[in-house]
Motif scaffolding. Structure first.
Motif, PDB file in Angstrom:
ATOM      1  N   GLN A 119      -1.382  -0.256 -10.673  1.00 33.70           N
ATOM      2  CA  GLN A 119      -0.053  -1.628 -10.242  1.00 33.70           C
ATOM      3  C   GLN A 119      -1.305  -2.604 -10.350  1.00 33.70           C
ATOM      4  OE1 GLN A 119       2.542  -1.269  -6.733  1.00 33.70           O
ATOM      5  NE2 GLN A 119       3.445  -2.850  -7.314  1.00 33.70           N
TER       6      GLN A 119
ATOM      7  N   ARG B  43      -6.209   3.834  -3.947  1.00 34.24           N
ATOM      8  CA  ARG B  43      -6.217   2.031  -4.868  1.00 34.24           C
ATOM      9  C   ARG B  43      -8.337   2.902  -4.612  1.00 34.24           C
ATOM     10  NH1 ARG B  43      -4.049  -2.451  -3.789  1.00 34.24           N
ATOM     11  NH2 ARG B  43      -2.912  -1.573  -2.292  1.00 34.24           N
TER      12      ARG B  43
ATOM     13  N   GLY C 277       0.867  -9.808  -9.567  1.00 35.14           N
ATOM     14  CA  GLY C 277       1.398 -10.037 -10.972  1.00 35.14           C
ATOM     15  C   GLY C 277       1.869  -9.538 -11.994  1.00 35.14           C
ATOM     16  N   LEU C 278       1.067  -8.294 -12.263  1.00 39.87           N
ATOM     17  CA  LEU C 278       2.039  -7.176 -13.014  1.00 39.87           C
ATOM     18  C   LEU C 278       2.793  -6.505 -12.854  1.00 39.87           C
ATOM     19  CD1 LEU C 278      -1.365  -7.116 -14.845  1.00 39.87           C
ATOM     20  CD2 LEU C 278       0.311  -8.969 -15.586  1.00 39.87           C
ATOM     21  N   GLY C 279       3.279  -5.955 -11.623  1.00 44.29           N
ATOM     22  CA  GLY C 279       4.426  -4.768 -11.803  1.00 44.29           C
ATOM     23  C   GLY C 279       3.464  -3.326 -11.885  1.00 44.29           C
ATOM     24  N   LEU C 280       4.541  -2.857 -12.423  1.00 45.33           N
ATOM     25  CA  LEU C 280       4.129  -0.924 -12.236  1.00 45.33           C
ATOM     26  C   LEU C 280       3.999  -1.568 -13.647  1.00 45.33           C
ATOM     27  CD1 LEU C 280       5.194  -1.162  -9.384  1.00 45.33           C
ATOM     28  CD2 LEU C 280       5.600   1.465  -9.719  1.00 45.33           C
TER      29      LEU C 280
ATOM     30  N   TYR D 215      12.417  -3.753  -6.527  1.00 47.62           N
ATOM     31  CA  TYR D 215      12.869  -4.150  -7.684  1.00 47.62           C
ATOM     32  C   TYR D 215      14.278  -3.683  -8.805  1.00 47.62           C
ATOM     33  CZ  TYR D 215       7.426  -3.231  -7.279  1.00 47.62           C
ATOM     34  OH  TYR D 215       6.392  -4.398  -7.098  1.00 47.62           O
TER      35      TYR D 215
ATOM     36  N   SER E 110       0.933  -1.629   0.293  1.00 50.24           N
ATOM     37  CA  SER E 110      -0.229  -0.531  -0.254  1.00 50.24           C
ATOM     38  C   SER E 110       1.116   0.777  -0.177  1.00 50.24           C
ATOM     39  CB  SER E 110      -1.110   0.064   1.331  1.00 50.24           C
ATOM     40  OG  SER E 110      -1.466  -1.287   1.669  1.00 50.24           O
ATOM     41  N   GLN E 111       2.282   1.295  -0.866  1.00 47.40           N
ATOM     42  CA  GLN E 111       3.225   2.443  -0.979  1.00 47.40           C
ATOM     43  C   GLN E 111       3.828   2.320  -1.579  1.00 47.40           C
ATOM     44  OE1 GLN E 111       5.768   3.020   2.358  1.00 47.40           O
ATOM     45  NE2 GLN E 111       4.085   2.767   4.083  1.00 47.40           N
ATOM     46  N   GLY E 112       4.107   3.523  -2.806  1.00 52.05           N
ATOM     47  CA  GLY E 112       4.316   3.865  -3.739  1.00 52.05           C
ATOM     48  C   GLY E 112       6.005   3.079  -3.776  1.00 52.05           C
ATOM     49  N   PRO E 113       6.623   2.493  -4.637  1.00 56.07           N
ATOM     50  CA  PRO E 113       7.787   2.048  -4.574  1.00 56.07           C
ATOM     51  C   PRO E 113       9.473   3.247  -4.094  1.00 56.07           C
ATOM     52  CG  PRO E 113       7.521   1.522  -6.558  1.00 56.07           C
ATOM     53  CD  PRO E 113       6.115   2.460  -6.245  1.00 56.07           C
TER      54      PRO E 113
ATOM     55  N   LEU F 137       2.739   1.757 -16.936  1.00 60.47           N
ATOM     56  CA  LEU F 137       3.134   3.032 -17.186  1.00 60.47           C
ATOM     57  C   LEU F 137       2.021   3.811 -18.452  1.00 60.47           C
ATOM     58  CD1 LEU F 137       4.508   5.966 -17.112  1.00 60.47           C
ATOM     59  CD2 LEU F 137       5.492   5.785 -19.185  1.00 60.47           C
TER      60      LEU F 137
ATOM     61  N   MET G 187      -4.768   0.029  -7.820  1.00 55.55           N
ATOM     62  CA  MET G 187      -3.649   0.645  -7.292  1.00 55.55           C
ATOM     63  C   MET G 187      -3.219   1.907  -8.477  1.00 55.55           C
ATOM     64  SD  MET G 187      -1.997   2.306  -4.739  1.00 55.55           S
ATOM     65  CE  MET G 187      -1.391   0.976  -2.967  1.00 55.55           C
TER      66      MET G 187
ATOM     67  N   LEU H 272      -0.574   4.849  -9.304  1.00 54.45           N
ATOM     68  CA  LEU H 272       0.678   5.346  -8.222  1.00 54.45           C
ATOM     69  C   LEU H 272       1.221   6.494  -8.926  1.00 54.45           C
ATOM     70  CD1 LEU H 272       2.539   1.464  -7.355  1.00 54.45           C
ATOM     71  CD2 LEU H 272       1.896   3.924  -6.062  1.00 54.45           C
TER      72      LEU H 272
ATOM     73  N   PHE I 277       8.118   8.767  -5.736  1.00 52.98           N
ATOM     74  CA  PHE I 277       6.272   7.329  -5.385  1.00 52.98           C
ATOM     75  C   PHE I 277       5.734   8.507  -4.906  1.00 52.98           C
ATOM     76  CE2 PHE I 277       6.208   5.271  -9.140  1.00 52.98           C
ATOM     77  CZ  PHE I 277       7.476   4.460  -9.703  1.00 52.98           C
ATOM     78  N   GLY I 278       4.744   8.907  -4.822  1.00 53.57           N
ATOM     79  CA  GLY I 278       3.379   8.812  -4.039  1.00 53.57           C
ATOM     80  C   GLY I 278       2.976   7.646  -3.307  1.00 53.57           C
ATOM     81  N   PRO I 279       1.992   8.229  -2.239  1.00 56.30           N
ATOM     82  CA  PRO I 279       1.255   7.053  -1.208  1.00 56.30           C
ATOM     83  C   PRO I 279       0.307   6.123  -2.510  1.00 56.30           C
ATOM     84  CG  PRO I 279       0.832   8.625  -1.130  1.00 56.30           C
ATOM     85  CD  PRO I 279       1.587   8.822  -1.834  1.00 56.30           C
TER      86      PRO I 279
ATOM     87  N   PHE J 159       9.505  -2.112 -13.622  1.00 61.44           N
ATOM     88  CA  PHE J 159       9.618  -1.879 -12.966  1.00 61.44           C
ATOM     89  C   PHE J 159       9.764  -3.537 -13.086  1.00 61.44           C
ATOM     90  CE2 PHE J 159      10.103   0.903  -9.608  1.00 61.44           C
ATOM     91  CZ  PHE J 159      10.279   2.832 -10.783  1.00 61.44           C
ATOM     92  N   GLY J 160       8.768  -4.415 -14.007  1.00 57.27           N
ATOM     93  CA  GLY J 160       9.155  -5.777 -14.048  1.00 57.27           C
ATOM     94  C   GLY J 160       8.527  -6.419 -12.508  1.00 57.27           C
ATOM     95  N   ARG J 161       8.193  -7.668 -12.299  1.00 60.71           N
ATOM     96  CA  ARG J 161       6.921  -8.236 -10.896  1.00 60.71           C
ATOM     97  C   ARG J 161       7.956  -7.738  -9.327  1.00 60.71           C
ATOM     98  NH1 ARG J 161       4.034 -13.370 -13.578  1.00 60.71           N
ATOM     99  NH2 ARG J 161       2.988 -12.727 -15.302  1.00 60.71           N
TER     100      ARG J 161
ATOM    101  N   TYR K 124       1.796   5.448 -13.100  1.00 53.41           N
ATOM    102  CA  TYR K 124       1.143   4.355 -13.686  1.00 53.41           C
ATOM    103  C   TYR K 124       0.008   3.480 -12.837  1.00 53.41           C
ATOM    104  CZ  TYR K 124       6.880   4.612 -14.019  1.00 53.41           C
ATOM    105  OH  TYR K 124       8.237   4.826 -13.809  1.00 53.41           O
TER     106      TYR K 124
ATOM    107  N   ARG L 218      -6.713   8.496  -1.062  1.00 58.76           N
ATOM    108  CA  ARG L 218      -5.818   7.408  -0.929  1.00 58.76           C
ATOM    109  C   ARG L 218      -6.338   5.724  -1.290  1.00 58.76           C
ATOM    110  NH1 ARG L 218      -1.681   6.159   2.734  1.00 58.76           N
ATOM    111  NH2 ARG L 218      -1.374   4.190   1.133  1.00 58.76           N
ATOM    112  N   TYR L 219      -8.293   5.767  -0.825  1.00 55.67           N
ATOM    113  CA  TYR L 219      -9.178   5.031  -1.893  1.00 55.67           C
ATOM    114  C   TYR L 219     -10.373   5.366  -2.120  1.00 55.67           C
ATOM    115  CZ  TYR L 219      -7.082   2.023   2.180  1.00 55.67           C
ATOM    116  OH  TYR L 219      -6.172   0.974   2.423  1.00 55.67           O
TER     117      TYR L 219
END
Lengths: 114, 114
Positions: B37, B110, B40-43, A87, A41-44, B45, B88, B90, B105-107, A104-106, B35, B9-10
Motif C-alpha cells: 500500500q 512498514r 494515493g495508490l490504494g492496495l 473502501y 497503520s492497520q490493515g483494512p 496485490l 507498507m 499487508l 488483514f494483518g497489522p 481496493f482503489g483509493r 499486498y 511492524r517496522y
C-alpha cells in the motif's frame, strides 16, 4: 472485475450520520458489494456486505438501489474514532473469480471533527 | 476471532539485502495474500496462494517471490531490496463468508529500504 468510484474525502462532525456513495456502473449479475474500513497503520477491516436492497449490522447500513450501479454506506452518529479510509469493492461470489482480485482503489478518507 | 499476524511492524533494510516478511494466520484459511500500500495508490496485490505450495502472481509481482510451505504461513521475499520497495506491506487471509470471500488483514509491516 467491476471497478468502483468513490469521493476522495469527506468531512463530518461527531453525532452526524455519514453517507458515502460508491459508483460501480459495470457491476455484474453475480457481483456482491463489500465495504472495508482502514485506520492508519492497520490493515483494512471488513464492515458490511450486500447484494441488493438494504443490509444492516451493528456497525453500518448498506443501501443498494434496484439497478445496483451504486451503493451507499451509512454510518449512524459518527464519532472521532470513525475517522478512517473506507473502501468499496465489488466482486463475484464464485471463489474462482474473486480469488486474489479484490480491487481496493483509493478509498474515501472520512474525517470526523469534534 | 481470526488472527493474522506479521513478523515485524517496522523494518529498515539496505539496498541489495534479501528481505523476508512473514505472515501467519490461525484460522485454517486456505487462501492468503500479500499486498503493498502506497499513498494515493490504494492496495495493490503482489502474490496470492490458494493452497500449500501453490502461488499465483498478482498485479505487481516483479521483484518479489513467495513461499507457502505450511497452510498457516505465507512468506514474502524481496530477493534484492530496492528503494522503490519502500512501502507498507499487508498480508491477508480469506474466510468464505455468506456471499463472497471476506479478507482478514494483518497489522502491516512498514518497510524502509535505504
Amino acid at each position: 472485475l467491476a471497478k468502483t468510484t468513490q469521493p476522495i474525502s469527506m468531512d463530518s462532525y461527531e453525532g452526524q450520520e455519514v453517507n458515502i456513495t460508491c459508483s460501480h456502473n459495470n457491476i455484474a449479475t453475480n457481483d456482491y458489494i463489500t465495504w472495508y474500513q482502514q485506520f492508519p497503520s492497520q490493515g483494512p477491516r471488513f464492515i458490511i456486505q450486500g447484494y441488493k436492497t438494504k443490509v444492516t449490522n451493528e456497525v453500518a447500513s448498506l443501501f443498494i438501489p434496484a439497478d445496483r450501479k451504486s451503493s451507499t454506506l451509512s454510518l449512524p452518529r459518527v464519532s472521532l474514532s470513525d475517522t478512517a479510509v473506507y473502501y468499496c469493492l465489488v466482486g463475484d461470489a464464485d471463489r474462482g473469480s474473486t480469488l486474489g482480485r479484490l480491487y481496493f482503489g483509493r478509498g474515501t478518507q472520512l474525517t470526523v471533527w469534534p | 476471532d481470526v488472527k493474522v499476524t506479521q513478523s515485524s511492524r517496522y523494518l529498515v533494510k539496505r539496498t541489495g539485502e534479501k528481505v523476508f516478511l512473514e505472515c501467519v494466520q490461525d484460522m485454517d484459511h486456505e487462501n492468503m495474500f500479500w499486498y503493498r500500500q502506497d499513498p494515493g495508490l490504494g492496495l495493490r496485490l503482489i502474490y496470492f496462494s490458494y493452497d500449500v505450495k501453490m502461488k499465483e502472481k498478482g498485479d505487481i509481482p516483479e521483484g518479489y517471490s513467495v513461499s507457502r510451505e505450511k497452510k498457516e504461513r505465507f512468506s514474502l521475499i524481496l530477493e534484492s531490496a530496492s528503494t522503490n520497495q519502500t512501502s507498507m506491506y499487508l498480508c491477508a487471509s480469506t474466510f468464505r463468508g455468506e456471499y463472497q470471500e471476506t479478507q482478514y488483514f494483518g497489522p502491516g509491516t512498514r518497510l524502509l529500504v535505504l
